[in-house]
Design a protein around this motif. Structure first.
Motif, PDB file in Angstrom:
ATOM      1  N   GLY A 147       0.824  -1.205   0.000  1.00 26.73           N
ATOM      2  CA  GLY A 147       0.000   0.000   0.000  1.00 26.73           C
ATOM      3  C   GLY A 147       0.850   1.243   0.000  1.00 26.73           C
ATOM      4  N   ALA A 148       0.185   2.377   0.032  1.00 29.56           N
ATOM      5  CA  ALA A 148       0.862   3.672  -0.101  1.00 29.56           C
ATOM      6  C   ALA A 148       1.828   3.960   1.034  1.00 29.56           C
ATOM      7  N   HIS A 149       1.609   3.309   2.188  1.00 25.29           N
ATOM      8  CA  HIS A 149       2.443   3.620   3.346  1.00 25.29           C
ATOM      9  C   HIS A 149       3.546   2.602   3.584  1.00 25.29           C
ATOM     10  N   ALA A 150       3.647   1.598   2.721  1.00 27.41           N
ATOM     11  CA  ALA A 150       4.686   0.585   2.865  1.00 27.41           C
ATOM     12  C   ALA A 150       5.988   1.079   2.255  1.00 27.41           C
ATOM     13  N   GLY A 151       7.120   0.669   2.843  1.00 23.98           N
ATOM     14  CA  GLY A 151       8.403   1.003   2.247  1.00 23.98           C
ATOM     15  C   GLY A 151       9.480   1.271   3.279  1.00 23.98           C
ATOM     16  N   TYR A 152      10.658   1.618   2.767  1.00 22.01           N
ATOM     17  CA  TYR A 152      11.854   1.814   3.581  1.00 22.01           C
ATOM     18  C   TYR A 152      12.274   3.281   3.564  1.00 22.01           C
ATOM     19  N   TRP A 153      12.401   3.843   4.752  1.00 24.27           N
ATOM     20  CA  TRP A 153      12.877   5.212   4.897  1.00 24.27           C
ATOM     21  C   TRP A 153      14.265   5.103   5.515  1.00 24.27           C
ATOM     22  N   THR A 154      15.306   5.133   4.677  1.00 22.46           N
ATOM     23  CA  THR A 154      16.649   4.751   5.090  1.00 22.46           C
ATOM     24  C   THR A 154      17.572   5.948   5.253  1.00 22.46           C
ATOM     25  N   SER A 155      18.404   5.887   6.286  1.00 28.00           N
ATOM     26  CA  SER A 155      19.437   6.879   6.520  1.00 28.00           C
ATOM     27  C   SER A 155      20.767   6.149   6.685  1.00 28.00           C
ATOM     28  N   CYS A 156      21.762   6.536   5.909  1.00 30.09           N
ATOM     29  CA  CYS A 156      23.082   5.893   5.958  1.00 30.09           C
ATOM     30  C   CYS A 156      24.158   6.951   6.173  1.00 30.09           C
ATOM     31  N   ASP A 157      25.196   6.567   6.902  1.00 30.03           N
ATOM     32  CA  ASP A 157      26.290   7.511   7.104  1.00 30.03           C
ATOM     33  C   ASP A 157      27.555   6.777   7.519  1.00 30.03           C
ATOM     34  N   VAL A 158      28.679   7.460   7.339  1.00 32.69           N
ATOM     35  CA  VAL A 158      29.943   6.998   7.896  1.00 32.69           C
ATOM     36  C   VAL A 158      29.961   7.475   9.336  1.00 32.69           C
ATOM     37  N   ASP A 162      35.830   7.204  14.576  1.00 32.56           N
ATOM     38  CA  ASP A 162      36.916   6.605  13.788  1.00 32.56           C
ATOM     39  C   ASP A 162      36.680   6.745  12.287  1.00 32.56           C
ATOM     40  N   TYR A 163      35.462   7.040  11.857  1.00 35.15           N
ATOM     41  CA  TYR A 163      35.110   7.272  10.449  1.00 35.15           C
ATOM     42  C   TYR A 163      35.482   6.088   9.551  1.00 35.15           C
ATOM     43  N   ARG A 164      35.436   4.891  10.097  1.00 34.19           N
ATOM     44  CA  ARG A 164      35.787   3.713   9.303  1.00 34.19           C
ATOM     45  C   ARG A 164      34.568   2.882   8.942  1.00 34.19           C
ATOM     46  N   ASN A 165      33.482   3.101   9.649  1.00 31.21           N
ATOM     47  CA  ASN A 165      32.313   2.239   9.477  1.00 31.21           C
ATOM     48  C   ASN A 165      31.165   2.988   8.816  1.00 31.21           C
ATOM     49  N   TYR A 166      30.629   2.387   7.780  1.00 30.07           N
ATOM     50  CA  TYR A 166      29.458   2.908   7.081  1.00 30.07           C
ATOM     51  C   TYR A 166      28.271   2.047   7.497  1.00 30.07           C
ATOM     52  N   ALA A 167      27.204   2.679   7.937  1.00 33.83           N
ATOM     53  CA  ALA A 167      26.061   1.908   8.426  1.00 33.83           C
ATOM     54  C   ALA A 167      24.761   2.541   7.966  1.00 33.83           C
TER      55      ALA A 167
END
Length: 275
Positions: A147-158, A162-167
């Motif tokens: 339906g219209a409200h299904a889905g993924y609202w994703t946020s990614c960052d390093v 230590d700035y080594r991990n991207y998640a």
């Protein structure tokens, strides 16, 4: 943490969805940004970037359909943007650098880690793990109407320090007819926090009827042995749902643990059970 989407996060996510720059290897003859120049200043980094590009193209060729291919393109654009933000910070603020690493060393590590992620395959699997997760998501969702409200609202960052991990962390909305079941996952201070929301569609909009939350040290949302602690009067019932259609799959999100709970929530109009 309060339910809903903070304004800063909305702006960040909006930027991710509007990215249009191609996610290809750097052309050092045209390097203009500080990050591009940093890549091109070291031949080992240039080599690592070229290997990343080969891995990315190899994954694209294995995409079993247009939806998964589009997801792969978007996820790589998202990673390039996160890499740029992290390196801009390290280049502009040398004090942010970990003591034992230079910006160039961190950049190479980020590139190599991303290459490994794209090449990763599950045990006994022939397809890359990022594609396998997307296929699993499609298979699970096919049991329900969506339906219209299904889905993924994703946020990614390093991640800083230590700035080594991207998640990547995501709000996952699952919908079946007039029921929307949500898993809202975020990261802060080295800990993962999760909220779950159960909503019914009323006048075309989801209305939250129950919620619960937990962190890595607090399994208050557990449905085992009748221990779930559901709040039937959420403090913030006007939880924010996206006004625009969301991507239906995201292979960077490890969400198979959602499926048992989401199936119970979507299939039973009386869920959650009375306590």
């Amino acid at each position: 943490m309060k339910p809903g989407i903070p304004a800063a996060r909305l702006l960040c996510l909006a930027g991710l969805f509007t990215l249009s720059a191609p996610a290809w290897a750097i052309d050092c003859k045209k390097a203009s940004s500080a990050v591009e120049k940093l890549i091109c200043s070291d031949r080992n980094t240039v080599s690592a970037d070229a290997e990343l590009n080969r891995a990315y193209n190899a994954v694209l060729k294995q995409a079993p359909g247009g939806d998964i291919r589009a997801m792969l393109v978007d996820s790589q654009k998202r990673w390039v943007a996160a890499r740029g933000r992290a390196l801009d910070t390290l280049i502009g603020t040398p004090d942010a650098l970990p003591d034992e690493k230079s910006a160039g060393e961190i950049l190479r590590e980020l590139i190599r880690n991303r290459t490994a992620e794209l090449k990763e395959t599950g045990k006994g699997a022939s397809l890359p793990a990022i594609i396998g997760r997307a296929i699993s998501q499609q298979k699970f969702q096919s049991q329900f109407t969506g339906g219209a409200h299904a889905g993924y609202w994703t946020s990614c960052d390093v991640l800083p320090r230590d700035y080594r991990n991207y998640a990547c962390f995501a709000i996952r909305h699952y919908q079946n007819n007039d029921r929307v079941c949500t898993v809202d996952e975020s990261w802060a201070s080295g800990r993962v926090y999760t909220n779950r929301y159960v909503a019914n569609i009323v006048d075309g909009k989801p209305k939250v009827v129950a919620s619960c939350s937990f962190s890595s040290e607090d399994e208050a949302c557990s449905d085992t042995e009748g221990k779930a602690k559901w709040n039937w009067k959420p403090e913030q019932p006007d939880y924010v749902y996206s006004a625009k259609p969301l991507p239906k799959i995201d292979g960077e999100i490890h969400d198979s643990d959602d499926f048992e709970w989401a199936r119970a929530c979507l299939a039973d109009a009386a869920y959650p059970p009375a306590q």
